[in-house]
Design an enzyme around this catalytic site. Structure first.
Site, PDB file in Angstrom:
ATOM      1  N   LYS A 169      33.579  41.494  43.561  1.00 38.00           N
ATOM      2  CA  LYS A 169      32.964  41.194  42.256  1.00 38.00           C
ATOM      3  C   LYS A 169      31.937  40.073  42.406  1.00 38.00           C
ATOM      4  O   LYS A 169      30.830  40.161  41.939  1.00 38.00           O
ATOM      5  CB  LYS A 169      34.078  40.809  41.273  1.00 38.00           C
ATOM      6  CG  LYS A 169      33.604  40.536  39.870  1.00 38.00           C
ATOM      7  CD  LYS A 169      34.786  40.391  38.926  1.00 38.00           C
ATOM      8  CE  LYS A 169      34.317  39.898  37.562  1.00 38.00           C
ATOM      9  NZ  LYS A 169      35.402  39.814  36.592  1.00 38.00           N
ATOM     10  N   GLU A 200      36.990  35.782  52.737  1.00 34.19           N
ATOM     11  CA  GLU A 200      37.601  36.807  53.597  1.00 34.19           C
ATOM     12  C   GLU A 200      36.722  38.053  53.646  1.00 34.19           C
ATOM     13  O   GLU A 200      36.448  38.615  54.722  1.00 34.19           O
ATOM     14  CB  GLU A 200      38.993  37.203  53.066  1.00 34.19           C
ATOM     15  CG  GLU A 200      40.040  36.112  53.147  1.00 34.19           C
ATOM     16  CD  GLU A 200      40.118  35.270  51.877  1.00 34.19           C
ATOM     17  OE1 GLU A 200      39.077  35.120  51.177  1.00 34.19           O
ATOM     18  OE2 GLU A 200      41.204  34.753  51.582  1.00 34.19           O
ATOM     19  N   GLY A 237      39.199  41.504  38.130  1.00 41.32           N
ATOM     20  CA  GLY A 237      39.450  42.075  39.454  1.00 41.32           C
ATOM     21  C   GLY A 237      40.658  42.998  39.481  1.00 41.32           C
ATOM     22  O   GLY A 237      40.604  44.133  39.947  1.00 41.32           O
ATOM     23  N   ARG A 238      41.784  42.511  38.929  1.00 38.62           N
ATOM     24  CA  ARG A 238      43.021  43.309  38.999  1.00 38.62           C
ATOM     25  C   ARG A 238      43.042  44.453  37.991  1.00 38.62           C
ATOM     26  O   ARG A 238      43.989  45.223  37.950  1.00 38.62           O
ATOM     27  CB  ARG A 238      44.237  42.396  38.834  1.00 38.62           C
ATOM     28  CG  ARG A 238      44.220  41.560  37.563  1.00 38.62           C
ATOM     29  CD  ARG A 238      45.197  40.400  37.675  1.00 38.62           C
ATOM     30  NE  ARG A 238      45.101  39.453  36.568  1.00 38.62           N
ATOM     31  CZ  ARG A 238      44.214  38.473  36.501  1.00 38.62           C
ATOM     32  NH1 ARG A 238      43.291  38.330  37.436  1.00 38.62           N
ATOM     33  NH2 ARG A 238      44.216  37.622  35.479  1.00 38.62           N
ATOM     34  N   GLU A 258      49.438  37.463  38.565  1.00 39.70           N
ATOM     35  CA  GLU A 258      48.141  36.795  38.395  1.00 39.70           C
ATOM     36  C   GLU A 258      47.790  36.721  36.908  1.00 39.70           C
ATOM     37  O   GLU A 258      47.074  35.833  36.471  1.00 39.70           O
ATOM     38  CB  GLU A 258      47.067  37.564  39.174  1.00 39.70           C
ATOM     39  CG  GLU A 258      45.884  36.705  39.561  1.00 39.70           C
ATOM     40  CD  GLU A 258      44.979  37.393  40.572  1.00 39.70           C
ATOM     41  OE1 GLU A 258      45.374  37.517  41.734  1.00 39.70           O
ATOM     42  OE2 GLU A 258      43.889  37.816  40.187  1.00 39.70           O
ATOM     43  N   HIS A 290      69.325  50.390  51.104  1.00 40.13           N
ATOM     44  CA  HIS A 290      69.945  50.061  52.395  1.00 40.13           C
ATOM     45  C   HIS A 290      69.581  48.647  52.831  1.00 40.13           C
ATOM     46  O   HIS A 290      69.690  48.305  54.000  1.00 40.13           O
ATOM     47  CB  HIS A 290      69.513  51.088  53.449  1.00 40.13           C
ATOM     48  CG  HIS A 290      69.965  52.469  53.071  1.00 40.13           C
ATOM     49  ND1 HIS A 290      71.154  52.995  53.517  1.00 40.13           N
ATOM     50  CD2 HIS A 290      69.416  53.389  52.239  1.00 40.13           C
ATOM     51  CE1 HIS A 290      71.304  54.206  52.988  1.00 40.13           C
ATOM     52  NE2 HIS A 290      70.269  54.467  52.211  1.00 40.13           N
ATOM     53  N   LYS A 321      40.470  29.564  46.748  1.00 37.76           N
ATOM     54  CA  LYS A 321      39.163  29.836  47.337  1.00 37.76           C
ATOM     55  C   LYS A 321      38.404  28.520  47.595  1.00 37.76           C
ATOM     56  O   LYS A 321      37.804  28.321  48.638  1.00 37.76           O
ATOM     57  CB  LYS A 321      38.328  30.730  46.409  1.00 37.76           C
ATOM     58  CG  LYS A 321      38.867  32.153  46.275  1.00 37.76           C
ATOM     59  CD  LYS A 321      37.947  33.039  45.432  1.00 37.76           C
ATOM     60  CE  LYS A 321      38.528  34.436  45.269  1.00 37.76           C
ATOM     61  NZ  LYS A 321      37.675  35.374  44.539  1.00 37.76           N
TER      62      LYS A 321
HETATM   63  C1  G6Q Z   1      41.734  39.461  40.480  1.00 44.09           C
HETATM   64  C2  G6Q Z   1      41.395  38.186  41.106  1.00 44.09           C
HETATM   65  C3  G6Q Z   1      41.284  38.220  42.606  1.00 44.09           C
HETATM   66  C4  G6Q Z   1      39.996  38.835  43.113  1.00 44.09           C
HETATM   67  C5  G6Q Z   1      39.849  38.569  44.600  1.00 44.09           C
HETATM   68  C6  G6Q Z   1      38.581  39.151  45.167  1.00 44.09           C
HETATM   69  O1  G6Q Z   1      41.908  39.638  39.316  1.00 44.09           O
HETATM   70  O2  G6Q Z   1      40.288  37.626  40.522  1.00 44.09           O
HETATM   71  O3  G6Q Z   1      42.356  38.903  43.189  1.00 44.09           O
HETATM   72  O4  G6Q Z   1      39.968  40.215  42.859  1.00 44.09           O
HETATM   73  O5  G6Q Z   1      39.900  37.197  44.828  1.00 44.09           O
HETATM   74  O6  G6Q Z   1      37.465  38.655  44.485  1.00 44.09           O
HETATM   75  P1  G6Q Z   1      36.051  39.334  44.659  1.00 44.09           P
HETATM   76  O7  G6Q Z   1      36.135  40.730  44.150  1.00 44.09           O
HETATM   77  O8  G6Q Z   1      35.105  38.489  43.859  1.00 44.09           O
HETATM   78  O9  G6Q Z   1      35.742  39.304  46.121  1.00 44.09           O
END
Ligand code: G6Q
Length: 543
Positions: free
Chosen positions: A207, A213, A268-269, A354, A385, A505
């Site tokens: 996003k 990463e 994001g989620r 989150e 199990h 971050k």
């Molecule tokens: C989701 C969070 C988080 C995000 C990641 C990746 O709701 O904001 O999990 O999706 O940190 O972020 P980017 O898509 O900006 O790389």
């Protein structure tokens, strides 16, 4: 002066009601009402929810529904669907429902209909998917793309990973898909060993297009590809981006024509329905992707219109609140009896924790009640199990959701009967338990009798569907999204921000230079400084 939800009349009544109900065993509740299944179950959008094995009565439900009215749940649902700025700390709407709004009714954000933009991106995705499926998207050396590598993390990884794994049966037969999320080079290195640079398309999903990463993995993949194909121009045919940050995408060297946009009102989620779902659409095809959206849209309509006493996400949300705030349950577990849902618990961990792992109310006050339960789970049959021992005889109350497919997606005989009998046996055993007398009658040696007694009374929901299809999966995901929203309203917290993730971050980027450059120490606490010095001294690869 803002009043806490704990001051409401319904909360006080629930507290008193809990005192009456806490010691009643589920066995008694079933004995009192032979219609308990009919009375405490409902069916909608292809899902059956049996919530009869919960520690509640009609009175409990009435009080919980009154609580929903007191916290203005109906008004909040309307605000969500109307695109109001309900993510107030980030000053954004939360419009994942627009991404699957297949009835295409206008949804306004700041007076502007978002649907034309949504439809246009879906159209662009459709074109790309068809091009790949027809072997018309050619790599730099003229070969057709047959491998997708999605590079992203968190919301830009977990949803597409979970859905593509769940719908493997729907995959295009000539395409392979890989997901890279972890920054440890082990994951990317392993995948790069398996893929052919000439036929691989990398999707950089971020996003913000700044996540450490993802950018590091993207840059390493880029360097690998240029090295393998010997030409920087190859990037244009082998990299696409999904992002809200056009400028950063261009700086990375991806042609803006190969960028799929989404918007700041997609969290994001909550983003697998947007262009972030492109790896899903490529692997299962656009028709199936549209079915996924349709399933979610059906659940959206149910959530928006069903009366609360017949509203699945509302009931599941309220029952969860009942356990967290009155029974003091610390965790909630989700146990799919469908191998396809292997990654569903992982995905839910992010969605739920989150969204609801918060301690400040929408009025900037500290909460004076518990919020999000620790959410976890695994494939039910494997769990039996392993950790189910604790569910049967541990000291914690662990409310659980059992998720069951009537039919398997596959055809081996006998397996599905075993799956179903295990799932039903567990919800039965967790509910009834086995008391000392029954244990004695079963012939258990008196010397170890207490070890062979099971208290039971562990509450479960059972969700049943016919067979996992893209549509049912869409419905199931949307059910948990809205359940999460319901609980956020109950707890008066914003489920759409994630300042804890942002902190991680920031801190990581602050510490990176201390590792890579000169650092004399003294800037942090003794532990962090000590660890930095210890690691730096021993690193075999020094810059
Ligand atoms: C989701 C969070 C988080 C995000 C990641 C990746 O709701 O904001 O999990 O999706 O940190 O972020 P980017 O898509 O900006 O790389």
């Amino acid at each position: 002066m803002n009043t806490s939800i704990t001051q409401s009349v319904s909360w006080t009544k629930l507290k008193a009601h809990y005192q009456n109900i806490q010691s009643i065993h589920l066995r008694e509740l079933f004995a009192q009402d032979n219609q308990r299944f009919e009375n405490f179950s409902l069916e909608s959008c292809g899902l059956l929810l049996d919530y009869s094995k919960n520690r509640l009565t009609h009175e409990t439900l009435q009080l919980l529904l009154q609580f929903a009215t007191d916290v203005k749940l109906k008004e909040w649902i309307n605000r969500l669907f109307q695109g109001e700025i309900i993510n107030d700390t980030e000053k954004r709407a939360a419009l994942h429902i627009a991404l699957r709004n297949q009835s295409n009714t206008p949804i306004l954000v700041n007076g502007k209909d978002v649907m034309p933009g949504v439809n246009s991106v879906l159209g662009k995705m459709h074109t790309l998917v068809n091009k790949i499926h027809e072997g018309k998207w050619l790599g730099h050396t003229g070969k057709a793309i047959d491998t997708i590598v999605n590079i992203g993390i968190g919301g830009s990884d977990l949803g597409p990973l979970m859905v593509t794994q769940a719908l493997k049966n729907y995959h295009h037969p000539c395409l392979s898909i890989f997901f890279v999320s972890n920054v440890d080079s082990a994951q990317l290195t392993q995948i790069l060993k398996e893929v052919n640079p000439e036929t691989t398309l990398f999707i950089i999903a971020s996003k913000t297009f700044t996540t450490q990463e993802t950018m590091l993995n993207a840059n390493s993949a880029r360097a690998w590809l240029i090295n393998k194909l010997g030409d920087e121009q190859a990037i244009a045919k082998h990299f696409i981006a999904i992002s809200t940050a056009a400028k950063q995408v261009e700086q990375f060297g991806i042609d803006p024509a190969n960028m799929f946009e989404f918007w700041d009102w997609v969290g994001g989620r909550y983003s697998l329905w947007s262009a972030i779902g492109l790896p899903i659409a490529i692997t299962i095809g656009m028709d199936n992707f549209n079915q996924l959206l349709a399933g979610a849209h059906a659940l959206d309509n149910h959530f928006k219109t069903a009366p609360f006493e017949q509203n699945m996400p509302v009931l599941m949300g309220l029952i969860g609140v009942w356990y967290v705030n009155f029974f003091a349950a610390k965790t909630h577990t989700v146990l799919p009896y469908d191998f396809a849902l292997k990654y569903f618990p992982d995905y839910l961990q992010q969605l739920v924790m989150e969204s609801l792992g918060k301690q400040t109310t929408r009025d900037n006050q500290p909460v004076d009640y518990a919020t999000c339960p620790i959410t976890w789970g695994a494939l039910g049959n494997n769990g039996q199990h392993a950790f189910y021992q604790l569910l049967h005889q541990g000291t914690q109350l662990v409310p659980a959701d059992f998720i069951i497919a009537i039919d398997s997606q596959h055809a081996l005989p006998d397996h599905q009967d075993a799956v179903l009998s295990n799932a039903l046996a567990q919800t039965l055993a967790l509910m009834v338990g086995r008391n000392a007398e029954e244990t004695r009658q079963a012939g258990v040696d008196e010397a170890i009798l207490p070890h062979r007694v099971f208290p039971g009374n562990q509450p479960t929901n059972t969700l049943v569907y016919q067979k996992l299809t893209p549509e049912i999966l869409g419905t199931l995901i949307a059910l948990y999204e809205h359940k999460t929203f319901v609980q956020s309203v109950c707890w008066h917290i914003n489920p759409f921000d994630q300042w804890g993730v942002e902190l991680g971050k920031q801190v990581a980027s602050t510490l990176l230079p201390e590792l890579t450059g000169q650092y004399a120490g003294g800037k942090y606490d003794a532990s962090t400084d000590g660890l930095l010095a210890y690691i730096k001294k021993r690193r075999s690869f020094k810059k």
